[in-house]
Design a protein around this motif. Structure first.
Motif, short mmCIF file in Angstrom:
data_model
loop_
_atom_site.label_atom_id
_atom_site.label_comp_id
_atom_site.label_asym_id
_atom_site.label_seq_id
_atom_site.Cartn_x
_atom_site.Cartn_y
_atom_site.Cartn_z
N ILE A 194 1.12 -1.22 0.21
CA ILE A 194 -0.06 0.00 0.04
C ILE A 194 0.98 1.23 0.14
O ILE A 194 1.76 1.32 0.84
CB ILE A 194 -0.77 0.10 1.09
CG1 ILE A 194 -1.68 -1.08 1.35
CG2 ILE A 194 -1.81 0.99 1.19
CD1 ILE A 194 -2.49 -1.37 2.70
N LEU A 201 -2.24 0.28 -4.67
CA LEU A 201 -1.76 -1.02 -4.32
C LEU A 201 -0.68 -1.54 -5.53
O LEU A 201 -0.89 -1.08 -6.68
CB LEU A 201 -2.77 -2.22 -4.40
CG LEU A 201 -3.81 -2.02 -3.18
CD1 LEU A 201 -4.83 -3.00 -3.29
CD2 LEU A 201 -3.20 -2.20 -1.79
N TYR A 220 -6.68 2.78 0.18
CA TYR A 220 -6.69 1.43 0.89
C TYR A 220 -6.04 1.80 2.24
O TYR A 220 -5.33 2.57 2.34
CB TYR A 220 -6.03 0.43 -0.11
CG TYR A 220 -6.74 -0.03 -1.24
CD1 TYR A 220 -7.57 -1.10 -1.12
CD2 TYR A 220 -6.55 0.33 -2.47
CE1 TYR A 220 -8.49 -1.49 -2.06
CE2 TYR A 220 -7.08 -0.28 -3.65
CZ TYR A 220 -8.35 -0.85 -3.25
OH TYR A 220 -8.94 -1.51 -4.46
N ASP A 222 -5.96 -1.13 4.52
CA ASP A 222 -5.14 -2.45 5.07
C ASP A 222 -5.56 -3.39 4.13
O ASP A 222 -6.38 -3.50 3.19
CB ASP A 222 -5.88 -2.61 6.48
CG ASP A 222 -4.93 -3.71 7.26
OD1 ASP A 222 -3.91 -3.96 6.75
OD2 ASP A 222 -5.37 -4.37 8.35
N CYS A 223 -4.96 -4.60 4.21
CA CYS A 223 -4.93 -5.60 3.56
C CYS A 223 -4.60 -7.06 4.24
O CYS A 223 -3.68 -6.93 5.03
CB CYS A 223 -4.11 -5.52 2.30
SG CYS A 223 -4.02 -6.77 0.80
N PHE A 230 -5.94 -11.66 -2.14
CA PHE A 230 -5.64 -10.61 -1.26
C PHE A 230 -7.22 -9.91 -1.13
O PHE A 230 -7.78 -9.74 -2.00
CB PHE A 230 -4.73 -9.62 -1.88
CG PHE A 230 -3.37 -10.16 -1.69
CD1 PHE A 230 -2.80 -9.73 -0.35
CD2 PHE A 230 -2.72 -10.74 -2.76
CE1 PHE A 230 -1.33 -10.11 -0.41
CE2 PHE A 230 -1.42 -11.35 -2.53
CZ PHE A 230 -0.57 -10.98 -1.40
N ALA A 232 -8.26 -6.25 0.41
CA ALA A 232 -7.59 -4.98 0.64
C ALA A 232 -9.22 -4.15 0.91
O ALA A 232 -10.25 -4.04 0.26
CB ALA A 232 -7.15 -4.36 -0.50
N THR A 234 -10.71 -0.48 1.94
CA THR A 234 -10.65 1.03 1.84
C THR A 234 -10.68 1.70 3.11
O THR A 234 -11.34 1.20 4.32
CB THR A 234 -11.52 1.62 0.82
OG1 THR A 234 -12.77 1.43 1.17
CG2 THR A 234 -11.27 0.80 -0.61
#
Length: 409
Positions: A194, A201, A220, A222-223, A230, A232, A234
């Motif tokens: 990120i 990304l 974003y 976190d992921c 994946f 992700a 927002t």
């Protein structure tokens, strides 16, 4: 008549190795010093490639006592601090931690995976292969700066004025967080980054020559890697899924924006299967007259992918959450009895605050989800303010990727 003292050096090697698999990292490392036989069994255990399971997270940090070439490590299972050597070359910061590996950067802001326990290192593609970056060289062809362009994936493209950034400053400004798909020691691994501009990304698989930009969305927060993809999230609570396993990227938005833009939020897969969102909220402390003191609170929500909503949870029972620059995680107290149930362990990860105040105190502690109270992790706090402390779950498995000399590590 006194009972004879047990001769632990006489334990059969297979039983001893089975015991090693149950030990936390500090105990396992100490076991090699018990006697010659244990040292041989420990060496055989490490060569086997088998890694002890159920390791409890530790806090990695820099400390005056350890010096510039060592790290401090606070063990939550023992509530005790250790120091360990920091492998060369020097690192200038870290931006992620997954599967016992930390994602570090060097003086040119190039990224590298580092296992702080084994010292294994894996290089990642250079900065100049990222979408928004171009090298600036002097008359002699020597790299001096990076030029970062400001645009996202929307068309027609609108670009703001590019910014020329010093090499050693670029990573601190641009990298927000990095997440790994799997343990690099075991084979294939993908790094999801990120980054600025606009919290977008990009990803790279270990061994790739360049970074790959995912231009579908921005902002974003976190992921995680879950079920081969994946996920992700927002800053407005939407969740996108990215399947990177085929010849082309498959993208789906499985949860729409649910809230206004949040200052800080996290996504985690719970051990019981649910996907959770964690919201961090800061508000002015009404008990402090200066009007500049903030109190932090956390709320946990279960994501309902059928009804496309999230449901606030009253607690997480016999589990503990971990947030920060490390991959957001949830651990069972059954497997990690040294942790506190229904608590959230947090480190300071506000990008703007870390960037503007490298010498400011760090907000690190444990949050009680039932009583909405927080306590310090340890007192006095032994860490320096830079690099910001980060959670790391120890991993003693040796990597099998080639090193810089082309030899297997």
């Amino acid at each position: 008549m006194e009972a004879p003292v047990p001769d632990w050096s006489g334990l059969p090697a297979d039983i001893l190795i089975s015991v090693f698999q149950l030990l936390e990292c500090p105990d396992l490392l100490r076991s090699a010093a018990v006697c010659t036989f244990w040292q041989k069994a420990y060496s055989m255990f490490r060569r086997s490639g088998v890694c002890p399971s159920q390791q409890t997270p530790c806090l990695l940090y820099c400390t005056e006592a350890a010096g510039a070439k060592a790290l401090g490590m606070y063990s939550l299972s023992e509530r005790k601090s250790y120091s360990m050597p920091l492998p060369e070359p020097p690192i200038s910061n870290w931006i992620g931690s997954s599967h016992g590996w930390i994602v570090t950067m060097d003086e040119k802001s190039d990224l590298m995976l580092l296992n702080p326990i084994t010292g294994d290192k894996i290089t990642l593609p250079p900065v100049t292969t990222m979408e928004h970056v171009k090298p600036i060289v002097n008359d002699d062809g020597v790299l001096e700066k990076y030029k970062m362009s400001f645009y996202d994936g929307e068309l027609p493209r609108v670009e703001d004025t590019p910014y020329a950034c010093p090499l050693d400053r670029y990573g601190d400004l641009v990298y927000l967080k990095a997440i790994l798909s799997s343990d690099p020691s075991a084979g294939e691994c993908t790094v999801m980054l990120i980054h600025q501009p606009y919290a977008q990304l990009s990803f790279a698989k270990v061994g790739d020559a360049h970074w790959n930009w995912l231009q579908m969305h921005s902002f974003y927060a976190d992921c995680i890697h879950h079920d081969g993809c994946f996920y992700a999230m927002t800053a407005a609570g939407a969740i996108d899924v990215f399947d990177l396993n085929g010849s082309s990227v498959v993208h789906r938005r499985i949860l729409p924006n649910l809230v206004r833009m949040l200052e800080k939020c996290y996504i985690v897969q719970a051990p019981w299967g649910d996907v959770l969102q964690i919201i961090k909220e800061e508000s002015l402390d009404p008990e402090q007259p200066d009007g500049e003191t903030y109190v932090t609170a956390y709320e946990v929500y279960k994501v309902d992918f059928v009804e496309l909503k999230r449901v606030k949870m009253r607690g997480i029972g016999e589990y503990a959450l971990f947030t920060g620059k490390s991959t957001t995680s949830c651990f069972s107290l059954k497997d990690h009895p040294g942790l506190m149930a229904n608590h959230l362990y947090f480190t300071h990860d506000d990008h703007d605050e870390l960037l503007s105040g490298k010498d400011d105190p760090r907000d690190i502690g444990v949050y009680d989800l039932e009583n909405d109270t927080r306590t310090n992790l340890v007192d006095p706090e032994p860490w320096r303010t830079w690099f910001p402390p980060i959670w790391c779950t120890p991993n003693l498995a040796k990597a099998g990727f080639p090193d810089d000399n082309g030899e297997a590590q």
